[in-house]
Write a protein that holds these residues in place. Sequence first.
Motif, PDB file in Angstrom:
ATOM      1  N   LYS A  26       0.838  -1.206   0.000  1.00 25.47           N
ATOM      2  CA  LYS A  26       0.000   0.000   0.000  1.00 25.47           C
ATOM      3  C   LYS A  26       0.875   1.258   0.000  1.00 25.47           C
ATOM      4  CE  LYS A  26      -2.806   1.476   3.544  1.00 25.47           C
ATOM      5  NZ  LYS A  26      -3.597   1.153   4.734  1.00 25.47           N
ATOM      6  N   PHE A  35       1.840 -10.677   3.856  1.00 23.95           N
ATOM      7  CA  PHE A  35       1.012 -11.377   4.835  1.00 23.95           C
ATOM      8  C   PHE A  35      -0.433 -11.018   4.531  1.00 23.95           C
ATOM      9  CE2 PHE A  35      -1.038 -11.957   8.919  1.00 23.95           C
ATOM     10  CZ  PHE A  35      -0.418 -13.082   9.445  1.00 23.95           C
ATOM     11  N   ASP A 125      -4.591  -6.522  11.237  1.00 21.59           N
ATOM     12  CA  ASP A 125      -3.708  -7.559  10.689  1.00 21.59           C
ATOM     13  C   ASP A 125      -2.230  -7.191  10.725  1.00 21.59           C
ATOM     14  OD1 ASP A 125      -4.154  -5.610   8.760  1.00 21.59           O
ATOM     15  OD2 ASP A 125      -4.499  -7.005   7.112  1.00 21.59           O
ATOM     16  N   THR A 128       2.459  -1.554   8.391  1.00 16.53           N
ATOM     17  CA  THR A 128       3.674  -1.337   7.586  1.00 16.53           C
ATOM     18  C   THR A 128       4.140   0.089   7.825  1.00 16.53           C
ATOM     19  OG1 THR A 128       2.899  -2.909   5.907  1.00 16.53           O
ATOM     20  CG2 THR A 128       4.684  -1.443   5.281  1.00 16.53           C
ATOM     21  N   ALA A 129       3.498   1.048   7.151  1.00 14.73           N
ATOM     22  CA  ALA A 129       3.906   2.455   7.327  1.00 14.73           C
ATOM     23  C   ALA A 129       3.012   3.176   8.340  1.00 14.73           C
ATOM     24  CB  ALA A 129       3.882   3.165   5.986  1.00 14.73           C
ATOM     25  N   GLY A 130       1.952   2.527   8.776  1.00 13.09           N
ATOM     26  CA  GLY A 130       1.115   3.109   9.829  1.00 13.09           C
ATOM     27  C   GLY A 130      -0.090   3.903   9.353  1.00 13.09           C
ATOM     28  N   THR A 131      -0.359   3.887   8.043  1.00 13.68           N
ATOM     29  CA  THR A 131      -1.477   4.683   7.510  1.00 13.68           C
ATOM     30  C   THR A 131      -2.826   4.178   8.030  1.00 13.68           C
ATOM     31  OG1 THR A 131      -0.143   4.786   5.530  1.00 13.68           O
ATOM     32  CG2 THR A 131      -2.356   5.667   5.353  1.00 13.68           C
ATOM     33  N   ALA A 132      -3.031   2.858   7.960  1.00 15.30           N
ATOM     34  CA  ALA A 132      -4.327   2.285   8.361  1.00 15.30           C
ATOM     35  C   ALA A 132      -4.622   2.611   9.820  1.00 15.30           C
ATOM     36  CB  ALA A 132      -4.320   0.778   8.128  1.00 15.30           C
ATOM     37  N   ARG A 156       5.829  -5.549  10.790  1.00 17.32           N
ATOM     38  CA  ARG A 156       6.833  -5.625   9.726  1.00 17.32           C
ATOM     39  C   ARG A 156       8.097  -4.843  10.065  1.00 17.32           C
ATOM     40  NH1 ARG A 156       5.031  -7.130   4.283  1.00 17.32           N
ATOM     41  NH2 ARG A 156       6.762  -5.794   3.707  1.00 17.32           N
TER      42      ARG A 156
HETATM   43  P1  OMP Z   1       0.021   0.577   6.490  1.00 15.78           P
HETATM   44  O1  OMP Z   1      -1.303   1.280   6.385  1.00 15.78           O
HETATM   45  O2  OMP Z   1       1.087   1.118   5.544  1.00 15.78           O
HETATM   46  O3  OMP Z   1       0.515   0.437   7.906  1.00 15.78           O
HETATM   47  O4  OMP Z   1      -0.195  -0.889   5.925  1.00 15.78           O
HETATM   48  C1  OMP Z   1      -1.023  -1.807   6.575  1.00 15.78           C
HETATM   49  C2  OMP Z   1      -2.018  -2.402   5.598  1.00 15.78           C
HETATM   50  O5  OMP Z   1      -1.356  -2.853   4.400  1.00 15.78           O
HETATM   51  C3  OMP Z   1      -2.681  -3.626   6.137  1.00 15.78           C
HETATM   52  O6  OMP Z   1      -3.827  -3.326   6.886  1.00 15.78           O
HETATM   53  C4  OMP Z   1      -2.977  -4.400   4.850  1.00 15.78           C
HETATM   54  O7  OMP Z   1      -4.154  -3.931   4.226  1.00 15.78           O
HETATM   55  C5  OMP Z   1      -1.815  -4.109   3.919  1.00 15.78           C
HETATM   56  N1  OMP Z   1      -0.708  -5.120   3.965  1.00 15.78           N
HETATM   57  C6  OMP Z   1      -0.954  -6.448   4.291  1.00 15.78           C
HETATM   58  O8  OMP Z   1      -2.092  -6.880   4.451  1.00 15.78           O
HETATM   59  N2  OMP Z   1       0.096  -7.320   4.446  1.00 15.78           N
HETATM   60  C7  OMP Z   1       1.395  -6.977   4.242  1.00 15.78           C
HETATM   61  O9  OMP Z   1       2.301  -7.823   4.406  1.00 15.78           O
HETATM   62  C8  OMP Z   1       1.652  -5.637   3.866  1.00 15.78           C
HETATM   63  C9  OMP Z   1       0.605  -4.739   3.678  1.00 15.78           C
HETATM   64  C10 OMP Z   1       0.916  -3.442   3.071  1.00 15.78           C
HETATM   65  O10 OMP Z   1       0.369  -3.138   2.005  1.00 15.78           O
HETATM   66  O11 OMP Z   1       1.806  -2.764   3.613  1.00 15.78           O
END
Ligand code: OMP
Length: 213
Positions: A26, A35, A125, A128-132, A156
């Motif tokens: 994302k 994952f 779940d 990654t970068a913390g946006t969600a 991650r």
């Molecule tokens: P951030 O919002 O960048 O923290 O990414 C988290 C979201 O990316 C998760 O809620 C997923 O929707 C998606 N994601 C995965 O599901 N699994 C991964 O291994 C990596 C991601 C991702 O896109 O970074």
Amino acid sequence: MKPYKHDFIEFALSRNVLKFGEFTLKSGRISPYFFNAGLFNTGRDLAKLGEYYAQAIQASKVEYDVLFGPAYKGIPIATTVAVALANKFDVDKPCCFNRKEAKDHGEGGNLIGSPLKGNILLVDDVITAGTAIRESMEIINANHAELAGVFIALNRKEKGKGELSAIQEVERDYGCQVFSIVDFDDLIAFIETSEQYVPYLSKMREYRKKYGV
Ligand code: OMP
């Protein structure tokens, strides 16, 4: 590595939830692994997933009033965690989730389940970068609730907006702890001892150099 972490990684690999290859995230980062928690999708697997989270939540001793699972992937996770807490630990917590689309008829509002009040335990779940997670914080703040902690399946351990990890930024900005069942270092430790997955080690280490903290 603790045995339950090893078991969880094997569980994720066996369901293709954890895969190695080349994936665009994302955040735009190109990752050698992904994952996909959506592939835990049978009754038994969801039950087992809930138990892994519930066990970790109980071990953390974090205090909270309500479980919150952000749409979409957090919804089945929060639900199965609430069931596992009740069945395995006799802890009966209210559970809440949001819809992404605004609704102006019927019950109205964007929240479903319990009211989002008091100390909230957010379950999701992956970070990654913390946006969600920041999007979820807007919902929690808008409801004048407090964040008690965050539970995810996989940390991650990547950079956020600056040099800190995305999780360190969340902990700093929201004054809460983030817990995970496994993290990137656990994946590396697992791969190092696995004949089948050791070929992926160099790409994983390269990725850590670029985005890891
Ligand atoms: P951030 O919002 O960048 O923290 O990414 C988290 C979201 O990316 C998760 O809620 C997923 O929707 C998606 N994601 C995965 O599901 N699994 C991964 O291994 C990596 C991601 C991702 O896109 O970074």
